[in-house]
Design a protein around this motif. Structure first.
Motif, PDB file in Angstrom:
ATOM      1  N   ALA A  90      -9.187  -8.243  -2.831  1.00 16.94           N
ATOM      2  CA  ALA A  90      -8.817  -8.954  -1.594  1.00 16.94           C
ATOM      3  C   ALA A  90      -7.388  -8.659  -1.139  1.00 16.94           C
ATOM      4  O   ALA A  90      -6.655  -9.544  -0.709  1.00 16.94           O
ATOM      5  CB  ALA A  90      -9.011 -10.471  -1.771  1.00 16.94           C
ATOM      6  N   ARG A  91      -6.970  -7.412  -1.301  1.00 19.56           N
ATOM      7  CA  ARG A  91      -5.615  -7.016  -0.899  1.00 19.56           C
ATOM      8  C   ARG A  91      -5.632  -5.970   0.212  1.00 19.56           C
ATOM      9  O   ARG A  91      -4.609  -5.437   0.589  1.00 19.56           O
ATOM     10  CB  ARG A  91      -4.838  -6.426  -2.092  1.00 19.56           C
ATOM     11  CG  ARG A  91      -4.602  -7.374  -3.230  1.00 19.56           C
ATOM     12  CD  ARG A  91      -3.792  -8.587  -2.775  1.00 19.56           C
ATOM     13  NE  ARG A  91      -3.048  -9.204  -3.832  1.00 19.56           N
ATOM     14  CZ  ARG A  91      -3.570  -9.964  -4.778  1.00 19.56           C
ATOM     15  NH1 ARG A  91      -4.864 -10.199  -4.804  1.00 19.56           N
ATOM     16  NH2 ARG A  91      -2.804 -10.504  -5.705  1.00 19.56           N
ATOM     17  N   GLY A  92      -6.816  -5.581   0.708  1.00 25.69           N
ATOM     18  CA  GLY A  92      -6.875  -4.561   1.754  1.00 25.69           C
ATOM     19  C   GLY A  92      -6.973  -3.148   1.213  1.00 25.69           C
ATOM     20  O   GLY A  92      -6.645  -2.187   1.920  1.00 25.69           O
ATOM     21  N   LEU A  93      -7.447  -3.003  -0.017  1.00 27.96           N
ATOM     22  CA  LEU A  93      -7.582  -1.663  -0.607  1.00 27.96           C
ATOM     23  C   LEU A  93      -9.038  -1.315  -0.932  1.00 27.96           C
ATOM     24  O   LEU A  93      -9.315  -0.433  -1.748  1.00 27.96           O
ATOM     25  CB  LEU A  93      -6.695  -1.545  -1.857  1.00 27.96           C
ATOM     26  CG  LEU A  93      -5.203  -1.488  -1.534  1.00 27.96           C
ATOM     27  CD1 LEU A  93      -4.353  -1.689  -2.789  1.00 27.96           C
ATOM     28  CD2 LEU A  93      -4.826  -0.164  -0.855  1.00 27.96           C
ATOM     29  N   GLY A  94      -9.964  -2.027  -0.304  1.00 32.32           N
ATOM     30  CA  GLY A  94     -11.365  -1.624  -0.377  1.00 32.32           C
ATOM     31  C   GLY A  94     -12.082  -1.985  -1.667  1.00 32.32           C
ATOM     32  O   GLY A  94     -13.019  -1.280  -2.070  1.00 32.32           O
ATOM     33  N   HIS A 245       6.523   8.713   7.071  1.00 35.23           N
ATOM     34  CA  HIS A 245       6.159   9.275   8.384  1.00 35.23           C
ATOM     35  C   HIS A 245       5.506   8.219   9.267  1.00 35.23           C
ATOM     36  O   HIS A 245       5.692   8.194  10.479  1.00 35.23           O
ATOM     37  CB  HIS A 245       5.168  10.426   8.210  1.00 35.23           C
ATOM     38  CG  HIS A 245       5.768  11.609   7.545  1.00 35.23           C
ATOM     39  ND1 HIS A 245       6.787  12.335   8.095  1.00 35.23           N
ATOM     40  CD2 HIS A 245       5.497  12.195   6.349  1.00 35.23           C
ATOM     41  CE1 HIS A 245       7.120  13.327   7.282  1.00 35.23           C
ATOM     42  NE2 HIS A 245       6.352  13.253   6.221  1.00 35.23           N
ATOM     43  N   GLY A 246       4.679   7.374   8.652  1.00 37.03           N
ATOM     44  CA  GLY A 246       3.971   6.336   9.406  1.00 37.03           C
ATOM     45  C   GLY A 246       3.707   5.158   8.492  1.00 37.03           C
ATOM     46  O   GLY A 246       3.795   5.286   7.265  1.00 37.03           O
ATOM     47  N   VAL A 247       3.370   4.020   9.094  1.00 33.10           N
ATOM     48  CA  VAL A 247       3.128   2.824   8.283  1.00 33.10           C
ATOM     49  C   VAL A 247       2.115   1.949   9.013  1.00 33.10           C
ATOM     50  O   VAL A 247       2.071   1.915  10.247  1.00 33.10           O
ATOM     51  CB  VAL A 247       4.469   2.084   8.010  1.00 33.10           C
ATOM     52  CG1 VAL A 247       5.098   1.552   9.286  1.00 33.10           C
ATOM     53  CG2 VAL A 247       4.306   0.974   6.987  1.00 33.10           C
ATOM     54  N   ALA A 248       1.273   1.256   8.236  1.00 33.11           N
ATOM     55  CA  ALA A 248       0.216   0.440   8.846  1.00 33.11           C
ATOM     56  C   ALA A 248      -0.203  -0.662   7.879  1.00 33.11           C
ATOM     57  O   ALA A 248      -0.023  -0.540   6.660  1.00 33.11           O
ATOM     58  CB  ALA A 248      -0.997   1.315   9.167  1.00 33.11           C
ATOM     59  N   LEU A 249      -0.801  -1.693   8.443  1.00 34.05           N
ATOM     60  CA  LEU A 249      -1.461  -2.693   7.609  1.00 34.05           C
ATOM     61  C   LEU A 249      -2.672  -2.009   6.979  1.00 34.05           C
ATOM     62  O   LEU A 249      -3.438  -1.325   7.673  1.00 34.05           O
ATOM     63  CB  LEU A 249      -1.904  -3.865   8.494  1.00 34.05           C
ATOM     64  CG  LEU A 249      -2.473  -5.087   7.786  1.00 34.05           C
ATOM     65  CD1 LEU A 249      -1.423  -5.742   6.884  1.00 34.05           C
ATOM     66  CD2 LEU A 249      -2.967  -6.110   8.812  1.00 34.05           C
ATOM     67  N   SER A 250      -2.857  -2.163   5.670  1.00 36.50           N
ATOM     68  CA  SER A 250      -3.988  -1.512   5.000  1.00 36.50           C
ATOM     69  C   SER A 250      -5.222  -2.392   5.165  1.00 36.50           C
ATOM     70  O   SER A 250      -5.262  -3.502   4.622  1.00 36.50           O
ATOM     71  CB  SER A 250      -3.659  -1.316   3.516  1.00 36.50           C
ATOM     72  OG  SER A 250      -4.693  -0.576   2.889  1.00 36.50           O
ATOM     73  N   GLY A 251      -6.196  -1.939   5.924  1.00 40.04           N
ATOM     74  CA  GLY A 251      -7.373  -2.760   6.201  1.00 40.04           C
ATOM     75  C   GLY A 251      -6.930  -4.047   6.870  1.00 40.04           C
ATOM     76  O   GLY A 251      -6.123  -4.048   7.805  1.00 40.04           O
TER      77      GLY A 251
END
Ligand code: HSE
Length: 299
Positions: A90-94, A245-251
């Motif tokens: 439940a941390r956004g890593l699938g 280079h880039g960054v995003a919320l994971s899931g």
């Protein structure tokens, strides 16, 4: 029919910023399961989730295996599962996608149904409710997903990047994080995201990673979810300042993923420090991309 199968499934980071429910990338962090047909269901869990995952037929690996058997018209009395987990829950890593894909691949190999990966993808997306974690978990690399009538999942080569995953010490449920989004968005935001998702895919495929800084910006989900992760905006800025280079919320989070060719340790340190300033304890993993996807290791 083989007596037992071992299956390895990678972690995944979905969305990659603007590609909500569309883009996913497989990461070199793995759960392994050993699955057998048995007289009744039994579950053993080691590693992540060992204190909280169910030990009965409600376990997601077994629910997925059971669904594949039912659809194949095969009667299976029960399943014996031994699971070794490295993917945080439940941390956004699938982690749930890894469980679903492990159950489907395991049952497919045990029962000899030999389903094409496209059919396993359709079943996995049906169970998960969105395709962008299960697709890279199945195929490896980067996968573009499009649901329109049926589900198209187009696997692309994995970019040569390292992913710094800053993993806060709290959980966010995907179900809850999907409810915070509005039912409609302004047309201008649709145009913004269409151009950004195209730029992100082009940057990843050409290796022109400098374009990820702008390409990974998003107006579809991250602005609505940012309040779920204290320090989100500042942590993204810190990762870019430190050389990502880039960054995003994971899931659906709470993990924040930064995409690097150099400076990964400095990026990881900057993200942890910035999250801590916002009162969030986090650990980091520096991960390569996975190029193989789910694999049956042995029978
Ligand atoms: N696309 C999904 C979401 C991914 O953002 O809700 C969940 O991991």
């Amino acid at each position: 029919m083989p007596d037992a199968v071992q299956v390895r499934v990678p972690a995944t980071t979905a969305n990659l910023g603007p590609g909500f429910d569309t883009l996913g990338l497989a990461l070199a962090l793995y759960n392994e399961v050993e699955l057998r047909v048995a007289d009744q269901d039994s579950v053993e869990v080691r590693g992540e989730g060992q204190d909280c995952l169910p030990r009965d037929g409600s376990h997601l690996v077994l629910r997925s295996a059971r669904l594949l058997a039912e659809r194949a018209g095969r009667a299976v009395p029960g399943w014996q599962l031994v699971q070794s987990n490295a993917i945080p829950l439940a941390r956004g890593l699938g982690s749930s996608s890894a469980a679903i894909v492990a159950g489907l691949f395991g049952a497919d190999a045990l029962l000899g149904t030999a389903l094409p990966r496209s059919e396993i993808l359709a079943l996995a997306a049906e169970i998960e409710g969105h395709p962008d974690n299960v697709a890279p978990a199945i195929f490896g690399g980067l996968v573009v997903c499009c649901t329109d009538g049926g589900l198209s999942g187009l696997p692309l080569p994995a970019p040569d990047l390292q992913v710094v995953a800053a993993i806060p010490n709290f959980e966010v449920s995907t179900e809850a994080a999907r409810k915070v989004m509005p039912a409609t968005i302004p047309h201008a935001d649709g145009v913004y995201n269409a151009s950004h998702v195209a730029l992100t895919v082009a940057a990843l495929m050409t290796g022109e990673f400098v374009h990820l800084r702008v390409g990974m910006r998003d107006r579809l989900h991250q602005p609505y979810r940012a309040h779920l992760i204290p320090g989100f905006e500042a942590t993204c800025a810190a990762a870019l300042d430190a050389g990502a280079h880039g960054v995003a919320l994971s899931g659906s989070g709470p993990t924040i993923a930064a995409f690097c060719t150099d400076h990964a340790p400095e990026v990881a340190a900057a993200m942890v420090t910035t999250l801590l300033e916002a009162g969030v304890e986090a650990r980091t993993l520096i991960l390569d991309t996975d190029r193989e996807g789910a694999k049956v290791l042995g029978r």
